[in-house]
Design a protein around this motif. Structure first.
Motif, PDB file in Angstrom:
ATOM      1  N   MET A   1     -10.331 -30.699 -38.516  1.00 24.74           N
ATOM      2  CA  MET A   1      -9.082 -30.087 -38.159  1.00 24.74           C
ATOM      3  C   MET A   1      -9.288 -28.583 -38.087  1.00 24.74           C
ATOM      4  N   SER A   2      -8.882 -27.984 -36.989  1.00 28.53           N
ATOM      5  CA  SER A   2      -9.045 -26.545 -36.848  1.00 28.53           C
ATOM      6  C   SER A   2      -7.722 -25.844 -37.101  1.00 28.53           C
ATOM      7  N   PHE A   3      -7.796 -24.625 -37.557  1.00 27.69           N
ATOM      8  CA  PHE A   3      -6.609 -23.833 -37.826  1.00 27.69           C
ATOM      9  C   PHE A   3      -6.417 -22.857 -36.673  1.00 27.69           C
TER      10      PHE A   3
ATOM     11  N   TYR B   1       2.460 -40.741 -37.726  1.00 29.45           N
ATOM     12  CA  TYR B   1       3.008 -41.164 -36.438  1.00 29.45           C
ATOM     13  C   TYR B   1       2.682 -42.633 -36.266  1.00 29.45           C
ATOM     14  N   ASP B   2       3.687 -43.458 -36.062  1.00 25.94           N
ATOM     15  CA  ASP B   2       3.505 -44.905 -35.971  1.00 25.94           C
ATOM     16  C   ASP B   2       3.193 -45.295 -34.527  1.00 25.94           C
TER      17      ASP B   2
ATOM     18  N   ALA C   1       0.608 -28.313 -42.949  1.00 26.10           N
ATOM     19  CA  ALA C   1       1.439 -27.625 -41.952  1.00 26.10           C
ATOM     20  C   ALA C   1       1.640 -26.161 -42.325  1.00 26.10           C
ATOM     21  N   SER C   2       1.795 -25.912 -43.605  1.00 26.76           N
ATOM     22  CA  SER C   2       1.948 -24.530 -44.066  1.00 26.76           C
ATOM     23  C   SER C   2       0.676 -23.726 -43.818  1.00 26.76           C
TER      24      SER C   2
ATOM     25  N   ASN D   1       2.450 -32.818 -31.683  1.00 25.88           N
ATOM     26  CA  ASN D   1       1.110 -32.881 -31.082  1.00 25.88           C
ATOM     27  C   ASN D   1       0.049 -33.194 -32.137  1.00 25.88           C
ATOM     28  N   HIS D   2       0.181 -32.587 -33.306  1.00 30.55           N
ATOM     29  CA  HIS D   2      -0.766 -32.842 -34.392  1.00 30.55           C
ATOM     30  C   HIS D   2      -0.684 -34.308 -34.836  1.00 30.55           C
ATOM     31  N   LEU D   3       0.528 -34.818 -34.997  1.00 32.11           N
ATOM     32  CA  LEU D   3       0.694 -36.210 -35.411  1.00 32.11           C
ATOM     33  C   LEU D   3       0.097 -37.169 -34.387  1.00 32.11           C
ATOM     34  N   ARG D   4       0.313 -36.906 -33.118  1.00 34.35           N
ATOM     35  CA  ARG D   4      -0.231 -37.781 -32.071  1.00 34.35           C
ATOM     36  C   ARG D   4      -1.752 -37.736 -32.045  1.00 34.35           C
ATOM     37  N   LYS D   5      -2.307 -36.571 -32.291  1.00 35.35           N
ATOM     38  CA  LYS D   5      -3.763 -36.424 -32.223  1.00 35.35           C
ATOM     39  C   LYS D   5      -4.462 -36.889 -33.500  1.00 35.35           C
TER      40      LYS D   5
END
Length: 88
Positions: free
Chosen positions: A1-3, A71-72, A30-31, A17-21
């Motif tokens: 995971m990149s910041f 994400y389901d 997230a913070s 987008n993060h949840l889908r990926k």
């Protein structure tokens, strides 16, 4: 995971987008990534829009409880299959 910096996208778009990926996210992640201070609110907004997001409560190594949102993707596939059958 990149910041990455926020890039002027709405916070809920970044979260979605993060949840889908990646499939899931916690408030601490997230913070750290986007300085998101209210992930539960963004999740609530996304759910109101119809996105299938679940929550699981976990404990870290120090015993602190935290939420992990997922994400389901299965729910999305099932809905798409239902729509395809309905129009056939």
């Amino acid at each position: 995971m990149s910041f990455k910096p926020r890039n002027s996208q709405p916070m809920k778009t970044l979260v979605l987008n993060h949840l889908r990926k990646h499939g899931n996210i916690s408030p601490i992640e997230a913070s750290a990534m986007w300085a998101c201070r209210d992930l539960p609110k963004r999740i609530s907004e996304l759910r109101r829009e119809g996105h299938p997001i679940t929550v699981e409560y976990k404990r870290d190594d120090m015993g602190q409880r935290y939420a992990r949102y997922s994400y389901d993707a299965d729910a999305v596939r099932q809905a798409q299959q239902f729509q395809n059958k309905s129009f056939a």
